[in-house]
Design an enzyme around this catalytic site. Structure first.
Site, short mmCIF file in Angstrom:
data_model
loop_
_atom_site.label_atom_id
_atom_site.label_comp_id
_atom_site.label_asym_id
_atom_site.label_seq_id
_atom_site.Cartn_x
_atom_site.Cartn_y
_atom_site.Cartn_z
N GLU A 83 64.68 -0.17 53.38
CA GLU A 83 65.39 -0.94 54.40
C GLU A 83 64.86 -2.36 54.61
O GLU A 83 64.24 -2.67 55.63
CB GLU A 83 65.38 -0.18 55.73
CG GLU A 83 66.00 1.20 55.63
CD GLU A 83 66.23 1.87 56.97
OE1 GLU A 83 65.67 1.42 57.98
OE2 GLU A 83 66.98 2.87 57.01
N GLU A 116 69.46 8.16 53.43
CA GLU A 116 69.16 8.61 54.79
C GLU A 116 70.45 8.73 55.58
O GLU A 116 71.29 7.82 55.54
CB GLU A 116 68.25 7.62 55.56
CG GLU A 116 66.82 7.66 55.17
CD GLU A 116 65.96 6.71 56.00
OE1 GLU A 116 66.30 6.42 57.17
OE2 GLU A 116 64.94 6.24 55.46
C1 FCB Z 1 65.55 4.44 59.48
C2 FCB Z 1 64.13 4.56 58.96
C3 FCB Z 1 63.47 5.87 59.21
C4 FCB Z 1 63.84 6.42 60.56
C5 FCB Z 1 65.34 6.42 60.74
C6 FCB Z 1 65.80 7.03 62.02
O1 FCB Z 1 65.84 3.12 59.78
O2 FCB Z 1 64.11 4.32 57.57
O3 FCB Z 1 62.09 5.71 59.05
O4 FCB Z 1 63.20 5.71 61.54
O5 FCB Z 1 65.82 5.12 60.65
#
Ligand code: FCB
Length: 439
Positions: free
Chosen positions: A166, A350
């Protein structure tokens, strides 16, 4: 769940994700101080000043965690290696840290879990932060050296690797909003961090190619930018948000440029010669990972660039206060393939929700999470049906863990964590997913 494994292409990967600082227990194994430790120790930054010293004690309990992953029927595990564990001062290897990741990768392989490695999920060694951290042009070289060091040890056994989790959070959230370490609110620092993070990404890809590694990708986070109305001002504000949040990094990597809507504000603050760095930034990738959670409704305002206001939205929200907007996942999968990546495999690296889960008589019922996953995974299937090359889905997260500035209160796990006893209890969503993956 409303889907089963057999609804997906044969080689589709189901996995769960975590990151080092959020679960390992940073006080173990000779890891060095990081900017998250000092950020958390500064009152006002993190809920109750919580930190990652113990976290889920995954450092000592990873076998138990991987047994649970294997029992659920997962194919892969997305994890990160901690720079400060591998190199406590950022530049000198720590044999104990290298040994730990060696054991960790072997433990995944023993259980048939493909290791999906990320090299940086935010815990920058403090000595490098002291020298400017992501503001420094030297970061790319330091990061390349660290990459060669850790991948020299485990690169022969990981299934895939991505340099930086990210880039938006590393750049914007941490240097413009100041919401994450190092907690800066400075546009020049932001511009430099946004650019250097991409330069470090490309440098690490080149380092790993040099080691002969394959399956190298990038992991980017996305938030759908929804204009509050149809006015030209709202549309322009949403375009700016979309620009610095979503497009900046993909434009850099796949087009060798930055969006005009972002250069308007950041260009005067970028480091000299930034245009020359795209040859490194554009190092070819084998796949792209999308992290997706929510959308943002954007309204114009009269402040200085980027002059926008984030508006509270009407949709149901998670424990984070994030609107649940599954369409955004579909839209980003389509848009990424159509405008940037073509036939490259895409992964959802994610996706998940925080929920105020409670344990009662040893059971955690989380129908909200089951509904969230159903709705989002349906959008993944829709994208696949329309020809988007999606290769896998990783749920965030395997365990309840350290949710950065929000401490241990926000529960994202498939597995409930009692942070006093460190007892792991699979939630109803874990059991539901396990049943779906078995079919
Ligand atoms: C993302 C992150 C992870 C976690 C999620 C909820 O931005 O990569 O570490 O905090 O959000």
């Amino acid at each position: 769940m409303n889907f089963k494994r057999s609804d997906f292409p044969k080689d589709f990967i189901f996995g769960a994700a975590t990151s080092a600082y959020q679960i390992e227990g940073h006080s173990f194994g000779g890891a060095g101080q990081t900017h998250w430790d000092s950020f958390a120790a500064t009152p006002g930054n993190v809920v109750r000043e919580e930190h990652g010293a113990i976290a889920c004690d995954h450092y000592h309990r990873f076998e138990e965690d991987f047994d649970l992953m294997q029992a659920a029927g997962f194919d892969a595990y997305r994890f990160s290696t901690s720079w400060a564990r591998v190199m406590p001062d950022g530049r000198t290897p720590n044999p104990e840290g290298l040994d730990f990741y060696d054991r960790l990768v072997d433990a995944m392989l023993e259980r048939g879990l493909d290791p999906y490695a990320t090299l940086y999920h935010w815990e920058l060694p403090s000595p490098l932060a002291d020298m400017g951290g992501w503001r420094s042009p030297d970061m790319a070289k330091w990061f390349g050296d660290y990459t060669a060091c850790i991948m020299g040890r485990i690169g022969d056994r990981v299934a895939t690797a991505a340099p930086i989790n990210e880039p938006w959070c590393v750049g914007w959230l941490s240097h413009f909003h100041g919401a994450h370490a190092p907690g800066l609110r400075d546009i020049r620092a932001t511009a430099r961090a946004m650019h250097h993070v991409l330069l470090a990404h490309g440098t690490a890809i080149e380092a790993m190619r040099g080691l002969g590694m394959k399956n190298l990708g990038g992991v980017f986070n996305f938030e759908w930018a929804q204009p509050v109305d149809d006015s030209p001002e709202a549309l322009a504000a949403a375009e700016r948000y979309d620009g610095y949040y979503n497009r900046f990094f993909l434009d850099g990597v796949f087009k060798g440029s930055y969006p005009t809507s972002v250069l308007e504000g950041l260009e005067p603050h970028l480091p000299d010669g930034w245009q020359d760095d795209f040859k490194t930034i554009q190092a070819p990738l084998d796949w792209v990972g999308l992290n997706y959670y929510t959308r943002k409704i954007v309204a114009p305002c009269d402040d200085a660039w980027p002059s926008l206001t984030e508006v509270d939205g009407p949709l149901p929200k998670t424990q984070m206060g994030w609107e649940i907007y599954p369409d955004g996942l579909y839209k980003f999968l389509k848009r990424t393939a159509e405008e940037y990546t073509g036939t490259l495999p895409l992964f959802i690296t994610e996706n998940g929700m925080a929920n105020a889960d409670v344990i009662q008589n040893g059971v955690v019922d989380d129908p909200e999470r089951i509904a969230f996953l159903n709705a989002h995974i349906a959008k993944v299937r829709q994208a696949i049906a329309e020809g988007v090359p999606v290769s896998g889905y990783f749920l965030w997260s395997l365990l309840d863990n350290y949710e950065w500035a929000l401490g241990y209160e926000k529960r994202f796990g498939l597995i409930h964590m009692d942070f006093d006893t460190l007892k792991r209890t699979p939630k109803a969503s874990y059991h539901a997913l396990k049943a779906a993956l078995a079919q």
